[in-house]
Structures are given as C-alpha cells and as structure tokens.
Design a protein around this motif. Structure first.
Motif, mmCIF file in Angstrom:
data_model
loop_
_atom_site.group_PDB
_atom_site.id
_atom_site.type_symbol
_atom_site.label_atom_id
_atom_site.label_comp_id
_atom_site.label_asym_id
_atom_site.label_seq_id
_atom_site.Cartn_x
_atom_site.Cartn_y
_atom_site.Cartn_z
ATOM 1 N N UNK A 139 -32.539 54.476 11.313
ATOM 2 C CA UNK A 139 -33.410 54.048 12.412
ATOM 3 C C UNK A 139 -34.655 53.368 11.847
ATOM 4 N N UNK A 140 -35.011 52.253 12.443
ATOM 5 C CA UNK A 140 -36.148 51.475 11.961
ATOM 6 C C UNK A 140 -37.473 52.180 12.256
ATOM 7 N N UNK A 141 -38.269 52.371 11.233
ATOM 8 C CA UNK A 141 -39.600 52.963 11.383
ATOM 9 C C UNK A 141 -40.655 51.874 11.448
ATOM 10 N N UNK A 142 -40.515 50.883 10.570
ATOM 11 C CA UNK A 142 -41.489 49.792 10.540
ATOM 12 C C UNK A 142 -40.834 48.561 9.939
ATOM 13 N N UNK A 143 -41.223 47.408 10.445
ATOM 14 C CA UNK A 143 -40.697 46.146 9.927
ATOM 15 C C UNK A 143 -41.805 45.107 9.889
ATOM 16 N N UNK A 144 -41.879 44.397 8.771
ATOM 17 C CA UNK A 144 -42.854 43.322 8.609
ATOM 18 C C UNK A 144 -42.104 42.084 8.131
ATOM 19 N N UNK A 145 -42.386 40.934 8.739
ATOM 20 C CA UNK A 145 -41.706 39.694 8.361
ATOM 21 C C UNK A 145 -42.720 38.637 7.949
ATOM 22 N N UNK A 146 -42.396 37.945 6.848
ATOM 23 C CA UNK A 146 -43.237 36.851 6.386
ATOM 24 C C UNK A 146 -44.637 37.279 5.995
ATOM 25 N N UNK B 242 -32.589 41.379 -2.368
ATOM 26 C CA UNK B 242 -33.389 42.461 -1.809
ATOM 27 C C UNK B 242 -33.300 43.688 -2.717
ATOM 28 N N UNK B 243 -34.247 44.584 -2.515
ATOM 29 C CA UNK B 243 -34.265 45.829 -3.282
ATOM 30 C C UNK B 243 -34.752 46.949 -2.370
ATOM 31 N N UNK B 244 -34.037 48.073 -2.408
ATOM 32 C CA UNK B 244 -34.406 49.233 -1.595
ATOM 33 C C UNK B 244 -34.784 50.398 -2.499
ATOM 34 N N UNK B 245 -35.868 51.060 -2.147
ATOM 35 C CA UNK B 245 -36.315 52.255 -2.857
ATOM 36 C C UNK B 245 -36.205 53.425 -1.895
ATOM 37 N N UNK B 246 -35.561 54.502 -2.326
ATOM 38 C CA UNK B 246 -35.348 55.670 -1.472
ATOM 39 C C UNK B 246 -36.245 56.816 -1.910
ATOM 40 N N UNK B 247 -36.804 57.504 -0.937
ATOM 41 C CA UNK B 247 -37.650 58.665 -1.203
ATOM 42 C C UNK B 247 -37.148 59.815 -0.328
ATOM 43 N N UNK C 269 -49.422 47.564 4.982
ATOM 44 C CA UNK C 269 -49.525 49.013 4.836
ATOM 45 C C UNK C 269 -48.606 49.690 5.845
ATOM 46 N N UNK C 270 -48.292 50.935 5.575
ATOM 47 C CA UNK C 270 -47.560 51.736 6.548
ATOM 48 C C UNK C 270 -48.087 53.160 6.506
ATOM 49 N N UNK C 271 -48.019 53.800 7.657
ATOM 50 C CA UNK C 271 -48.544 55.151 7.811
ATOM 51 C C UNK C 271 -47.750 55.832 8.912
ATOM 52 N N UNK C 272 -46.948 56.829 8.553
ATOM 53 C CA UNK C 272 -46.130 57.512 9.559
ATOM 54 C C UNK C 272 -45.850 58.943 9.132
ATOM 55 N N UNK C 273 -45.330 59.717 10.072
ATOM 56 C CA UNK C 273 -44.925 61.099 9.820
ATOM 57 C C UNK C 273 -43.410 61.174 10.000
ATOM 58 N N UNK C 274 -42.724 61.743 9.036
ATOM 59 C CA UNK C 274 -41.269 61.785 9.100
ATOM 60 C C UNK C 274 -40.796 62.647 10.267
ATOM 61 N N UNK C 275 -39.780 62.164 10.964
ATOM 62 C CA UNK C 275 -39.196 62.914 12.080
ATOM 63 C C UNK C 275 -37.909 63.618 11.684
ATOM 64 N N UNK C 276 -37.371 63.240 10.513
ATOM 65 C CA UNK C 276 -36.155 63.862 9.998
ATOM 66 C C UNK C 276 -36.267 64.012 8.499
ATOM 67 N N UNK C 277 -35.581 64.993 7.972
ATOM 68 C CA UNK C 277 -35.571 65.187 6.518
ATOM 69 C C UNK C 277 -34.444 64.372 5.907
ATOM 70 N N UNK C 278 -34.647 63.935 4.672
ATOM 71 C CA UNK C 278 -33.628 63.161 3.975
ATOM 72 C C UNK C 278 -34.213 61.925 3.319
ATOM 73 N N UNK C 279 -33.326 61.025 2.902
ATOM 74 C CA UNK C 279 -33.750 59.811 2.200
ATOM 75 C C UNK C 279 -34.314 58.783 3.173
ATOM 76 N N UNK C 280 -35.544 58.376 2.914
ATOM 77 C CA UNK C 280 -36.180 57.292 3.665
ATOM 78 C C UNK C 280 -36.185 56.062 2.773
ATOM 79 N N UNK C 281 -35.735 54.934 3.312
ATOM 80 C CA UNK C 281 -35.570 53.716 2.517
ATOM 81 C C UNK C 281 -36.677 52.706 2.803
ATOM 82 N N UNK C 282 -37.202 52.157 1.722
ATOM 83 C CA UNK C 282 -38.222 51.115 1.783
ATOM 84 C C UNK C 282 -37.593 49.864 1.156
ATOM 85 N N UNK D 51 -36.799 52.528 6.942
ATOM 86 C CA UNK D 51 -35.853 53.212 7.819
ATOM 87 C C UNK D 51 -35.758 54.689 7.459
ATOM 88 N N UNK D 52 -35.351 55.511 8.454
ATOM 89 C CA UNK D 52 -35.205 56.951 8.243
ATOM 90 C C UNK D 52 -33.789 57.260 7.753
#
Length: 205
Positions: A63-70, A26-31, A75-88, A58-59
């Motif tokens: 906390x899980x924001x969105x999950x897709x399996x298989x 797996x690979x995670x990218x943080x923004x 696509x994803x579209x959301x508004x951040x509820x907390x500041x900091x690193x969000x991981x994809x 995840x925020x």
C-alpha cells in the motif's frame, strides 16, 4: 551519567545511505519495522543531466504511503500501521525526448530515522518546557518502551517462523510416509507379479 549520555547518543543515531542510480533504473531499500513506529527521513539527488527522480514508499502489503514525482529532494514522516518490511524505492527517469547513454546516473543521499531516532527531543523539550534532566529521563523511558516493542515484535516473528518450520517438517514427514507406502505397495505388486509369472511358467508350484 555515562548511561544517560550513552542512551542519548543511541537515540540520535540514524541510517544514512549514498548510492548511484543509473538512468532508467530503480533501487528499493527495505526496512523491517514494528507496528506504530515513528519513521522520519529525507532524500536528496545530486544534479544529473535530464534525469527525473521519483520516490515511492510502501508498507508490507504494498500500500502506498507516500509518493513524490520529479523531485530533487524531499522528506517523509509517518507512523507505521503494520509490522514488516517497508520499502523506499527510487526511480531515475529520463526527460521525454532524451536518449539513454551509458554513464547517466544520479547520486542519491538517503537518510532514515526510526523509533526514538525519529523524535526531536530538543523540540519536545521546548514544547513541554522540560529541564535537561527531564529530557534525559524521557529519552530513557522512550528507549525502554522501544526495546519492549521490538522484543515482542521479534518474539512474534520467531513464533511465526517456528510455526512455519513445524508445518514444513510435518508436510515433509507426510510426504516421506507416502513415498514409503508407495514403495512398499509397488514392491509387493512386483513380488506378486513375478510369483504369478513363475507359476504360469511352472518354475514354481
């Protein structure tokens, strides 16, 4: 006019990543994002033999924001509820019954747009019946708001880092003072012990 064009170009910029994901890895990218920030993105996995892609967003609290399996794309579209690193995070799993062999991988195309980058101004113009000049004014207004938001976000982060640094320096000072006190106490005990020893041996009076 040049300023308007430059701002419009700036808003349209987005991050785009290509990377190879080995099977069973797996690979995670943080923004790092401020609070109440628009986030829009998409991903697509190129064909790969008997490999399944799972995606988790995840925020900063995990906390899980969105999950897709298989899925091969999404696509994803959301508004951040907390500041900091969000991981994809992207996970490459093998189909049950398939053994891992070296070289199994899938290439992932990941695109991310945040803040004003995530706003489709053509859609806004159509929906609100805005003229080209009004669209450019909206872009400039949103850009200024975004700069303002980012400024205060990073200013608060700087304050947090300064507080952490001050607290660390304070603890280091106390540790140093304690070490010095222990050193002098031990040295004093040694002097008294040696003096008592020499008196007992009648080497000094």
């Amino acid at each position: 006019m040049r300023t308007v064009i430059a701002l419009a170009f700036l808003v349209e910029l987005a991050s785009c990543f290509f990377f190879d994901l080995e099977a069973t890895s797996y690979k995670c990218l943080a923004e790092e994002l401020p609070e109440s920030y628009n986030v829009v993105g998409s991903f697509e996995a190129l064909p790969g033999y008997s490999q399944i892609i799972n995606v988790r967003v995840t925020d900063p609290d995990g906390k899980l924001i969105q999950e897709e399996k298989g899925v091969d794309k999404g696509e994803f579209n959301f508004v951040t509820s907390r500041s900091g690193d969000h991981n994809f995070c992207f996970y490459n799993r093998l189909v049950p019954g398939v053994r891992y062999t070296q070289g199994l991988r899938r290439r992932i195309d990941f695109q991310l747009a945040t803040g004003n980058q995530a706003v489709d101004y053509e859609e806004v113009a159509t929906k609100e019946h805005l003229k080209p000049v009004e669209v450019n004014l909206r872009i400039m207004e949103d850009t200024v708001k975004q700069i303002h938001t980012e400024y205060f976000y990073f200013k608060s982060r700087e304050a947090e880092m300064r507080e952490t640094n001050d607290a660390t320096n304070s603890r280091a000072l106390w540790i140093t003072l304690i070490n010095v006190a222990v050193f002098f106490a031990f040295a004093s005990w040694q002097v008294l012990h040696l003096k008592r020893f020499f008196i007992q041996k009648k080497l000094i009076s």
